[in-house]
Design an enzyme around this catalytic site. Structure first.
Site, PDB file in Angstrom:
ATOM      1  N   ASP A  38       2.462   1.626  -7.164  1.00  0.00           N
ATOM      2  CA  ASP A  38       3.590   1.771  -8.065  1.00  0.00           C
ATOM      3  C   ASP A  38       3.064   1.608  -9.495  1.00  0.00           C
ATOM      4  OD1 ASP A  38       6.408   1.790  -8.878  1.00  0.00           O
ATOM      5  OD2 ASP A  38       6.098  -0.344  -9.273  1.00  0.00           O
ATOM      6  N   ASP A  97       5.307   0.811 -12.972  1.00  0.00           N
ATOM      7  CA  ASP A  97       5.947  -0.246 -13.759  1.00  0.00           C
ATOM      8  C   ASP A  97       6.037  -1.538 -12.947  1.00  0.00           C
ATOM      9  OD1 ASP A  97       7.511   1.268 -16.254  1.00  0.00           O
ATOM     10  OD2 ASP A  97       7.204   2.523 -14.490  1.00  0.00           O
ATOM     11  N   ASP A 115       5.675  -3.720  -6.301  1.00  0.00           N
ATOM     12  CA  ASP A 115       6.237  -4.999  -6.734  1.00  0.00           C
ATOM     13  C   ASP A 115       7.693  -5.180  -6.364  1.00  0.00           C
ATOM     14  OD1 ASP A 115       6.934  -2.954  -8.669  1.00  0.00           O
ATOM     15  OD2 ASP A 115       7.709  -4.565  -9.919  1.00  0.00           O
TER      16      ASP A 115
END
EC number: 3.1.3.18
Length: 220
Positions: free
Chosen positions: A12, A14, A171
């Protein structure tokens, strides 16, 4: 250390590879001011990230007085324009991110960034923070039929990179759900953006820094 037992590792963007909240918050607050709304602090914006730019703006409006479709459609282009102009004013890779990518590449692992962020902005950001040349492909949220938490982006990642055993690092619950849907092992980073404790994300492994990534992949 033996090479990780994966030919593909996806990340991922961001909250996983790059800490983008300062610039995302700046863009959100820019358009909130245009709408006569109060600004949001970075901790609040951090909890809005993960579902793509439109979803982030929708949540920000909901928190500051309510969102309607007309206001959302009016503010979204301005948010995107402002964000693109300030995409890496304060955004930086998380410590050790570049080193982890280089270590995996040195072992012959093919690398991808798979994000709900718009693909064009994703590449611009990665280039600005000197990570773009370290990955083999970038898949943005506007470049697949369905975004994470659907499996489609991760399935596309594996196909685009020629197949083989793959893992995903993220995250948020969007990342972990997408990995489960695609039947891929998932590693969660504890330092990212999320709406629940990292231990509740349902990852196969949880790391507190990128120094722990290769050993975690080794164990999966």
């Amino acid at each position: 250390m033996r090479a990780p037992p994966f030919s593909i590792v996806g990340f991922d963007l961001d909250g996983t590879l790059v800490d983008t909240v300062p610039d995302l918050a700046g863009a959100v607050n820019h358009v909130l001011a245009q709408a006569g709304r109060a600004p949001l602090d970075e901790d609040t914006v951090r909890g809005l990230v993960g579902g793509g730019t439109r979803h982030m703006l929708e949540l920000a409006l909901a928190k500051t007085g309510g969102a309607d479709e007309l206001l959302l459609e009016r503010l979204l282009p301005e948010l995107l324009s402002f964000y693109e102009a300030h995409i890496a004013d304060a955004s930086r890779p998380f410590p050790g991110a570049g080193e982890a990518l280089r270590a995996l590449r040195a072992e012959g692992v093919r690398l991808a960034v798979v994000t709900n962020k718009i693909g064009r902005l994703s590449r611009r950001l990665l280039e600005a923070v000197d990570l773009l040349d370290l990955v083999d492909t970038v898949i943005g949220g506007d470049e697949v039929e369905r975004q994470k938490p659907d499996s489609a982006p991760l399935t596309a990642m594996v196909e685009r990179l020629g197949g083989g055993r793959a893992a995903f690092v993220g995250d948020s619950i969007y990342d972990m759900a997408a990995a489960r849907a695609a039947a891929l092992p998932a590693v969660a980073v504890s330092f990212g953006y999320r709406d629940r404790p990292a231990e509740a994300l349902g990852a196969d492994a949880l790391i507190d820094s990128f120094a722990e990534l290769l050993p975690a992949l080794e164990k999966l």
